[in-house]
Design an enzyme around this catalytic site. Sequence first.
Site, PDB file in Angstrom:
ATOM      1  N   CYS A   2       0.832  -1.205   0.000  1.00 26.46           N
ATOM      2  CA  CYS A   2       0.000   0.000   0.000  1.00 26.46           C
ATOM      3  C   CYS A   2       0.869   1.259   0.000  1.00 26.46           C
ATOM      4  CB  CYS A   2      -0.896   0.018   1.222  1.00 26.46           C
ATOM      5  SG  CYS A   2      -1.953  -1.429   1.377  1.00 26.46           S
ATOM      6  N   ARG A  27       4.679  -0.736  -6.363  1.00 24.08           N
ATOM      7  CA  ARG A  27       4.567  -1.525  -5.136  1.00 24.08           C
ATOM      8  C   ARG A  27       3.433  -2.547  -5.216  1.00 24.08           C
ATOM      9  NH1 ARG A  27       6.943   1.737  -0.662  1.00 24.08           N
ATOM     10  NH2 ARG A  27       5.564   0.736   0.807  1.00 24.08           N
ATOM     11  N   TRP A  74      -3.510  -2.471  -1.317  1.00 28.52           N
ATOM     12  CA  TRP A  74      -3.386  -3.899  -1.602  1.00 28.52           C
ATOM     13  C   TRP A  74      -4.245  -4.610  -0.571  1.00 28.52           C
ATOM     14  CZ3 TRP A  74      -1.162  -8.227   0.933  1.00 28.52           C
ATOM     15  CH2 TRP A  74      -0.952  -9.343   0.116  1.00 28.52           C
ATOM     16  N   ASN A  99      -1.629   2.170   5.944  1.00 27.86           N
ATOM     17  CA  ASN A  99      -0.882   0.976   5.564  1.00 27.86           C
ATOM     18  C   ASN A  99      -0.695   0.122   6.807  1.00 27.86           C
ATOM     19  OD1 ASN A  99      -0.590   2.157   3.082  1.00 27.86           O
ATOM     20  ND2 ASN A  99       1.610   2.488   3.225  1.00 27.86           N
ATOM     21  N   GLY A 100      -0.759  -1.199   6.652  1.00 32.07           N
ATOM     22  CA  GLY A 100      -0.537  -2.081   7.780  1.00 32.07           C
ATOM     23  C   GLY A 100      -1.777  -2.871   8.141  1.00 32.07           C
ATOM     24  N   GLU A 481      13.995 -20.324  -7.263  1.00 35.67           N
ATOM     25  CA  GLU A 481      13.763 -18.959  -7.740  1.00 35.67           C
ATOM     26  C   GLU A 481      13.169 -18.972  -9.145  1.00 35.67           C
ATOM     27  OE1 GLU A 481      13.892 -14.706  -8.180  1.00 35.67           O
ATOM     28  OE2 GLU A 481      13.542 -16.133  -6.551  1.00 35.67           O
ATOM     29  N   LYS A 485       9.543 -17.334 -10.160  1.00 43.23           N
ATOM     30  CA  LYS A 485       9.362 -16.323 -11.206  1.00 43.23           C
ATOM     31  C   LYS A 485       8.274 -16.742 -12.180  1.00 43.23           C
ATOM     32  CE  LYS A 485      11.907 -13.264  -9.808  1.00 43.23           C
ATOM     33  NZ  LYS A 485      11.334 -13.673  -8.539  1.00 43.23           N
ATOM     34  N   GLU A 488       4.849 -16.470 -10.501  1.00 45.53           N
ATOM     35  CA  GLU A 488       4.500 -15.082 -10.163  1.00 45.53           C
ATOM     36  C   GLU A 488       3.883 -14.335 -11.330  1.00 45.53           C
ATOM     37  OE1 GLU A 488       7.267 -12.789  -7.027  1.00 45.53           O
ATOM     38  OE2 GLU A 488       8.404 -13.740  -8.628  1.00 45.53           O
ATOM     39  N   HIS A 504      11.695 -39.713  -4.925  1.00 45.77           N
ATOM     40  CA  HIS A 504      11.011 -39.804  -3.636  1.00 45.77           C
ATOM     41  C   HIS A 504       9.617 -39.182  -3.672  1.00 45.77           C
ATOM     42  CE1 HIS A 504      14.529 -41.444  -1.681  1.00 45.77           C
ATOM     43  NE2 HIS A 504      15.273 -40.485  -2.217  1.00 45.77           N
ATOM     44  N   LYS A 603       4.875  -5.245  -4.318  1.00 43.55           N
ATOM     45  CA  LYS A 603       6.329  -5.147  -4.396  1.00 43.55           C
ATOM     46  C   LYS A 603       6.980  -5.138  -3.019  1.00 43.55           C
ATOM     47  CE  LYS A 603      10.296  -4.657  -6.373  1.00 43.55           C
ATOM     48  NZ  LYS A 603      10.863  -5.814  -7.091  1.00 43.55           N
TER      49      LYS A 603
END
Length: 608
Positions: A2, A27, A74, A99-100, A481, A485, A488, A504, A603
Amino acid sequence: MCGIVGAVSTRNIVPILIEGLKRLEYRGYDSCGVAVHQDGALRRARSTARVAELDAQVHADKVEGFTGIAHTRWATHGAPVVSNAHPHFSRERIGLVHNGIIENFEELRTELKGKGYEFASQTDTEVIAHLIDSLYDGDLFEAVKQATLRLKGAYAIAVFCRDEPHRVVGARVGSPLVLGVGKDENFLASDAMALAGVTDQIVYLEEGDVIDLQIGKFWVEARHGDEFVRAERPVRTVHAHTGAAELGPYRHFMQKEIFEQPRAIGDTLQGVEAITPAQFGEGAGKIFNDIDSVLILACGTSFYAGSVAKYWLESIAKIPTSVEIASEYRYRDSVPNPRTLVVTISQSGETADTIAALKHARSLGMEQTLTICNVATSAMVRECKLAYITRAGVEIGVASTKAFTTQLAGLFLLTLALAKVRGHLGVEQEAEHIKAMRHLPVALQSVLALEPQIMAWAEDFAKKQNALFLGRGRHYPIALEGALKLKEISYIHAEAYPAGELKHGPLALVDAAMPVVTVAPNDSLVDKLKSNMQEVRARGGELYVFADADTKITSEPGVHVIRMPEHYGALSPILHVVPLQLLAYHTACARGTDVDKPRNLAKSVTVE
């Protein structure tokens, strides 16, 4: 995550608020809004579209004023709908953005309903607006201070009042908030970048601060228990990098940032002529001598950087290292060791889970702290004794690329510094590592030249719904990673495994419809990896292999190979992650997703 922008001025501040929101779009958000003091009342406009649509809305409705607040949200509490978008009003008198997360909002909501307050949203934020209104007695600053004593959780807020037309009040606990000082005007923002082009005079508010903004003046009070005491906070000159927000010849910021990695790595390692603890801050030498283990705390992509570093630290520096997901670490019983170096990793330096984990580690008596961070003025840097600042520059794309590789560069440098202090790095080895680090930008350029071949693979991947990624040793986190990606930004389900774990369980997923991406450097595990690849082929799986030239892995039916330009030893993970970034990027482009702003993601994750 946010974003907050607020202003008190002698000019119409709506264009400044909107421009600030545009600078914070990177963000991530799913709604936005702006509110101003206009003609003796509070007016607002809110939208679940992009800031550009909000801009058109405020122009059409002629929303303008000298005092106001704005926000990108967000969603946490409540769906991304207009009624949940900020700013929130209380009785048309108090306007607020936040925010929060407020942890005791349900208790406060019940109390305020009992006082006759009606709730128009599902958010925890509206509770703060009504609480401040219930405490308001002609002085907004006092009402906000009293309200913060009732709040539990994390917040950065900006508040204004219909009855005090030239005043904005802010407060922060656990979420970042900065003051921008101008001439006959003052600003609040969650990020100094929001104020680029407006002012470069920035005050970083500290935990528990409450700030009063008026035209031409401001003051801060710091919370001590249940009391507030006047506090002085230094004004710093901060030059936000506005040019970094321009795309140039690239289709997306993510593509631009992938191609900026040679420059970013070069900048991050600039001036490294020899390995010395002093590169990590004053007193690093003594701290490095006193520790006997390392604890790495991080989230998401930064956690994978830390996972690579574990291999380096234990093999090169010979120091026991553990890596913890920050959001889990503080909620489990652990065995503290005061001789541990606690290392946090964060692109923004404001990641709430990582900051909370750092504070938890310190509460357990682990006071030796260091951060690898991209923002020198961030909360993480201020919280840690030592720091290594990467120089990735502003990263706009939500999916991290250059921040990750520069974190790896900083962590490798830390590995060498600890190895040298502990007597495990000879003069010749040091010279070889420095030579390899200096060559990284050139090596990365050669990897980026593989883009056309990777684009051809992406056309195949765009048709898939699932993918497996395999790696071994220090390249297993690189496989993780790569899978992150892909999921995402393309929304393809992807998982990563150590290649030896295939038999396994994961091998049950392999068939002709399952692409299996393999990271294949020419290291001591390459023969083992080849055996794992044969397990895939025997089940009809399709292999896509990024192989060093001398691995003797060749293309054949069902095995697609792209050859990496050169084997790079210990630093190989930095090179091998780049083609995985490109594969994810071009797959997302082929699927037509919003590459820079993937759904549901933000972000800078400043909430728990």
